[in-house]
Write a protein that holds these residues in place. Structure first.
Motif, PDB file in Angstrom:
ATOM      1  N   PHE A  59       9.743   4.511  -6.834  1.00  0.00           N
ATOM      2  CA  PHE A  59      10.085   4.354  -8.243  1.00  0.00           C
ATOM      3  C   PHE A  59       9.805   2.954  -8.784  1.00  0.00           C
ATOM      4  O   PHE A  59       9.240   2.814  -9.877  1.00  0.00           O
ATOM      5  CB  PHE A  59      11.560   4.722  -8.471  1.00  0.00           C
ATOM      6  CG  PHE A  59      11.764   6.162  -8.850  1.00  0.00           C
ATOM      7  CD1 PHE A  59      11.340   6.632 -10.084  1.00  0.00           C
ATOM      8  CD2 PHE A  59      12.374   7.036  -7.980  1.00  0.00           C
ATOM      9  CE1 PHE A  59      11.515   7.963 -10.439  1.00  0.00           C
ATOM     10  CE2 PHE A  59      12.556   8.367  -8.320  1.00  0.00           C
ATOM     11  CZ  PHE A  59      12.132   8.826  -9.553  1.00  0.00           C
ATOM     12  N   PRO A  60      10.189   1.851  -8.104  1.00  0.00           N
ATOM     13  CA  PRO A  60       9.931   0.521  -8.687  1.00  0.00           C
ATOM     14  C   PRO A  60       8.464   0.227  -8.938  1.00  0.00           C
ATOM     15  O   PRO A  60       8.132  -0.510  -9.874  1.00  0.00           O
ATOM     16  CB  PRO A  60      10.517  -0.437  -7.627  1.00  0.00           C
ATOM     17  CG  PRO A  60      11.521   0.376  -6.882  1.00  0.00           C
ATOM     18  CD  PRO A  60      10.960   1.759  -6.852  1.00  0.00           C
ATOM     19  N   SER A  61       7.558   0.768  -8.144  1.00  0.00           N
ATOM     20  CA  SER A  61       6.137   0.467  -8.314  1.00  0.00           C
ATOM     21  C   SER A  61       5.545   1.122  -9.551  1.00  0.00           C
ATOM     22  O   SER A  61       4.421   0.777  -9.950  1.00  0.00           O
ATOM     23  CB  SER A  61       5.357   0.916  -7.076  1.00  0.00           C
ATOM     24  OG  SER A  61       5.511   2.306  -6.866  1.00  0.00           O
ATOM     25  N   LEU A  62       6.265   2.045 -10.192  1.00  0.00           N
ATOM     26  CA  LEU A  62       5.743   2.687 -11.400  1.00  0.00           C
ATOM     27  C   LEU A  62       5.694   1.737 -12.584  1.00  0.00           C
ATOM     28  O   LEU A  62       5.017   2.029 -13.582  1.00  0.00           O
ATOM     29  CB  LEU A  62       6.597   3.911 -11.750  1.00  0.00           C
ATOM     30  CG  LEU A  62       6.615   5.055 -10.730  1.00  0.00           C
ATOM     31  CD1 LEU A  62       7.514   6.175 -11.213  1.00  0.00           C
ATOM     32  CD2 LEU A  62       5.209   5.578 -10.469  1.00  0.00           C
ATOM     33  N   SER A  63       6.394   0.619 -12.509  1.00  0.00           N
ATOM     34  CA  SER A  63       6.397  -0.365 -13.598  1.00  0.00           C
ATOM     35  C   SER A  63       5.618  -1.620 -13.235  1.00  0.00           C
ATOM     36  O   SER A  63       5.861  -2.682 -13.796  1.00  0.00           O
ATOM     37  CB  SER A  63       7.840  -0.730 -13.959  1.00  0.00           C
ATOM     38  OG  SER A  63       8.532  -1.256 -12.826  1.00  0.00           O
ATOM     39  N   HIS A  64       4.691  -1.521 -12.292  1.00  0.00           N
ATOM     40  CA  HIS A  64       3.877  -2.678 -11.913  1.00  0.00           C
ATOM     41  C   HIS A  64       2.951  -3.071 -13.057  1.00  0.00           C
ATOM     42  O   HIS A  64       2.539  -2.230 -13.865  1.00  0.00           O
ATOM     43  CB  HIS A  64       3.057  -2.343 -10.660  1.00  0.00           C
ATOM     44  CG  HIS A  64       2.561  -3.537  -9.920  1.00  0.00           C
ATOM     45  ND1 HIS A  64       1.451  -4.244 -10.310  1.00  0.00           N
ATOM     46  CD2 HIS A  64       3.029  -4.171  -8.811  1.00  0.00           C
ATOM     47  CE1 HIS A  64       1.246  -5.249  -9.485  1.00  0.00           C
ATOM     48  NE2 HIS A  64       2.189  -5.230  -8.555  1.00  0.00           N
ATOM     49  N   LYS A  65       2.604  -4.357 -13.143  1.00  0.00           N
ATOM     50  CA  LYS A  65       1.782  -4.827 -14.255  1.00  0.00           C
ATOM     51  C   LYS A  65       0.335  -4.340 -14.154  1.00  0.00           C
ATOM     52  O   LYS A  65      -0.363  -4.267 -15.163  1.00  0.00           O
ATOM     53  CB  LYS A  65       1.806  -6.347 -14.324  1.00  0.00           C
ATOM     54  CG  LYS A  65       1.239  -7.042 -13.089  1.00  0.00           C
ATOM     55  CD  LYS A  65       1.290  -8.557 -13.257  1.00  0.00           C
ATOM     56  CE  LYS A  65       0.698  -9.264 -12.027  1.00  0.00           C
ATOM     57  NZ  LYS A  65       0.710 -10.734 -12.198  1.00  0.00           N
ATOM     58  N   HIS A  66      -0.144  -4.030 -12.953  1.00  0.00           N
ATOM     59  CA  HIS A  66      -1.509  -3.552 -12.777  1.00  0.00           C
ATOM     60  C   HIS A  66      -1.505  -2.026 -12.670  1.00  0.00           C
ATOM     61  O   HIS A  66      -0.693  -1.439 -11.952  1.00  0.00           O
ATOM     62  CB  HIS A  66      -2.156  -4.152 -11.528  1.00  0.00           C
ATOM     63  CG  HIS A  66      -2.344  -5.634 -11.610  1.00  0.00           C
ATOM     64  ND1 HIS A  66      -3.106  -6.238 -12.580  1.00  0.00           N
ATOM     65  CD2 HIS A  66      -1.858  -6.642 -10.833  1.00  0.00           C
ATOM     66  CE1 HIS A  66      -3.089  -7.546 -12.404  1.00  0.00           C
ATOM     67  NE2 HIS A  66      -2.339  -7.817 -11.365  1.00  0.00           N
ATOM     68  N   GLN A  67      -2.441  -1.412 -13.353  1.00  0.00           N
ATOM     69  CA  GLN A  67      -2.467   0.052 -13.416  1.00  0.00           C
ATOM     70  C   GLN A  67      -2.767   0.688 -12.074  1.00  0.00           C
ATOM     71  O   GLN A  67      -2.226   1.745 -11.750  1.00  0.00           O
ATOM     72  CB  GLN A  67      -3.512   0.490 -14.457  1.00  0.00           C
ATOM     73  CG  GLN A  67      -3.556   2.008 -14.657  1.00  0.00           C
ATOM     74  CD  GLN A  67      -4.604   2.406 -15.679  1.00  0.00           C
ATOM     75  OE1 GLN A  67      -5.348   1.575 -16.171  1.00  0.00           O
ATOM     76  NE2 GLN A  67      -4.659   3.693 -16.011  1.00  0.00           N
TER      77      GLN A  67
END
Length: 377
Positions: free
Chosen positions: A223-231
C-alpha cells in the motif's frame, strides 16, 4: 483391556488404509482414455469421463512451459537493463519463477489418487512453495516502501537473503510437522502405512497459518508504494498489491470449500480437485499479475533519478551553444565585452573581426564565449 481396544482401532485403520496402496488395480475396467496397463491411481490424468483431471493437467503443462520461457527471457534481458534499481529485483523475480514452476508440478500430486508419496508431497510442498513466492513479494514490497521513505533501498543480495530467511521458517515448520505426525511414532505402537494421507482437512489448513501471515504482509507492505513520486514504482506496488489481493481471495474460497462447502454439498471427494484447481490458478496469478508485467518493465523503463540534473552542476543555456553564421557583427560586439579595459589597437593587416581579442580574462572567473564553446566541442 485399554491396550486391546487401542490395538483393535489401529488394526481397523490399517485395513482401511490398505485400500489406498498404489499397486492395487481397480476391479473395474479402465475408463475411457486410459490404457489397461495403467495403475488406477493415475486414472484422473487420462479419464475422459470426468475431465477435471485432464483440464487441470493441460493448464499446468501450459504453465510449466510458460514459466520456463519467462525464466529464459528474464535471464536474457539482464544485459539490456539500464535501471540498476530494477536490475536488482531480478534475483527475487527469478526465485518466484522457480517456486511457481514448482507449484505447477505440485498440481499433479493432487490429480493422482492418494498414496504415501503423493500425500507426503502435498503436505510438505504446498506451504513451502507458496511461502517462497510470497516471501519474495514481501521483500519487493518492503524495498519499495524503503525507497519511498529514504530514496534508496537495501541491496539486492540483502533482499534475497531476507526472502530466504522468511522461506526457511516455513520449511522448518513443515519439516517438524511432517516428522512429528508421520515419521516419528511412540514406541510399542503399530506403524500404520500411508499415515500421511489420514490428516484431517482442518489440520491441513492450520498448518498453513504462516503462509497466510505472509499474504497479509504482502498486501500491507504494498500500500505505501502506491503514493511514490515516480510512476514506475507505483506500478510495481500496484502489481504486488493485485497479486496479494487475488491470492487472498483464492485462498478464502478454497478453504471454505475444503473445510465446509464440499461436505455441505454432499461430495467430499471433491477435496482433491479443489486443491488442484487452487494451486494451478494461484500459480497463474503469480505469472499474470506480477512476473509478466515486471519483465515488460524491465527493459522499457529507465532510472528516473538519472533524468534529474545533479546538484551543483552548471548547465549552460541552449542559446550559448548556437552559432549564427549570418550575424558575425553580434558575436564581435559580445566578444569585445570580455576584453581588457585598455584594448590594443587593431592591426592594420587583420582581417578577422576577432583579432583584437587577446585571450586574457576580465576577471578570475572563466567566461567562455560562443565561438570558444563551439571550437572546444
Amino acid at each position: 483391556w485399554k491396550n486391546y481396544s487401542n490395538l483393535s482401532v489401529m488394526i481397523k485403520l490399517y485395513l482401511v488404509l490398505q485400500k489406498q496402496t498404489p499397486g492395487e488395480m481397480g476391479s473395474t475396467s479402465a475408463p475411457k482414455g486410459c490404457g489397461s496397463n495403467i495403475s488406477s491411481i493415475y486414472y484422473n490424468l487420462c479419464d475422459l469421463t470426468t475431465l477435471w483431471g485432464v483440464v487441470v493437467e493441460a493448464v499446468c503443462a501450459a504453465g510449466v512451459m510458460t514459466s520456463f520461457i519467462l525464466f529464459i527471457i528474464l535471464m536474457a534481458s539482464l544485459p539490456f537493463v539500464t535501471d540498476k534499481k530494477r536490475k536488482g529485483m531480478v534475483a527475487l523475480q527469478a526465485s518466484i519463477l522457480v517456486f511457481t514452476l514448482g507449484l505447477f508440478g505440485l498440481t499433479f500430486a493432487f490429480i493422482v489418487d492418494q498414496y504415501s508419496t503423493s500425500c507426503a508431497a502435498r503436505r510438505f510442498l504446498f506451504g513451502v512453495l507458496f511461502s517462497g513466492c510470497l516471501a519474495c513479494l514481501v521483500m519487493h514490497a518492503l524495498w519499495l516502501s524503503l525507497l519511498k521513505r529514504s530514496g534508496r533501498g537495501p541491496r539486492s543480495w540483502l533482499l534475497w537473503l531476507g526472502a530466504l530467511s522468511l522461506w526457511l521458517v516455513e520449511v522448518i515448520i513443515n519439516t517438524e510437522w511432517l516428522v512429528l505426525t508421520v515419521v516419528w511414532s511412540p514406541p510399542g505402537e503399530i506403524v500404520v502405512p500411508d499415515l500421511s494421507c489420514s490428516i484431517a482437512n482442518k489440520d491441513f489448513v492450520l498448518s498453513l497459518i504462516y503462509v497466510m501471515v505472509l499474504m497479509v504482509g504482502v498486501v500491507l507492505l504494498a500500500f505505501p508504494s502506491l503514493s511514490h513520486k515516480h510512476q514506475q514504482w507505483r506500478r510495481d506496488g500496484a502489481f504486488i498489491l493485485a497479486t496479494g489481493v487475488f491470492t487472498i481471495a483464492i485462498w478464502v474460497v478454497w478453504i471454505t470449500m475444503y473445510i465446509h462447502g464440499n461436505r455441505v454439498a454432499g461430495n467430499p471427494s471433491w477435496d482433491d480437485p479443489t486443491l488442484a484447481v487452487t494451486v494451478a490458478l494461484n500459480a497463474w496469478v503469480f505469472l499474470a499479475f506480477y512476473i509478466i508485467p515486471e519483465i515488460c518493465l524491465l527493459t522499457t523503463q529507465e532510472d528516473p533519478d538519472l533524468e534529474e540534473p545533479h546538484d551543483g552542476e552548471h548547465v549552460y543555456p541552449a542559446r550559448s551553444l548556437t552559432y549564427d553564421s549570418t550575424a558575425p557583427q553580434n558575436l564581435y560586439i559580445e566578444n569585445k565585452s570580455f576584453s581588457m579595459d585598455e584594448t590594443p589597437e587593431e592591426p592594420a593587416n587583420s582581417t578577422s573581426p576577432y583579432g583584437i581579442y587577446n585571450g586574457q580574462l576580465r576577471s578570475g572567473v572563466y567566461q567562455p564565449t560562443e565561438i570558444a564553446l563551439i571550437t572546444k566541442g
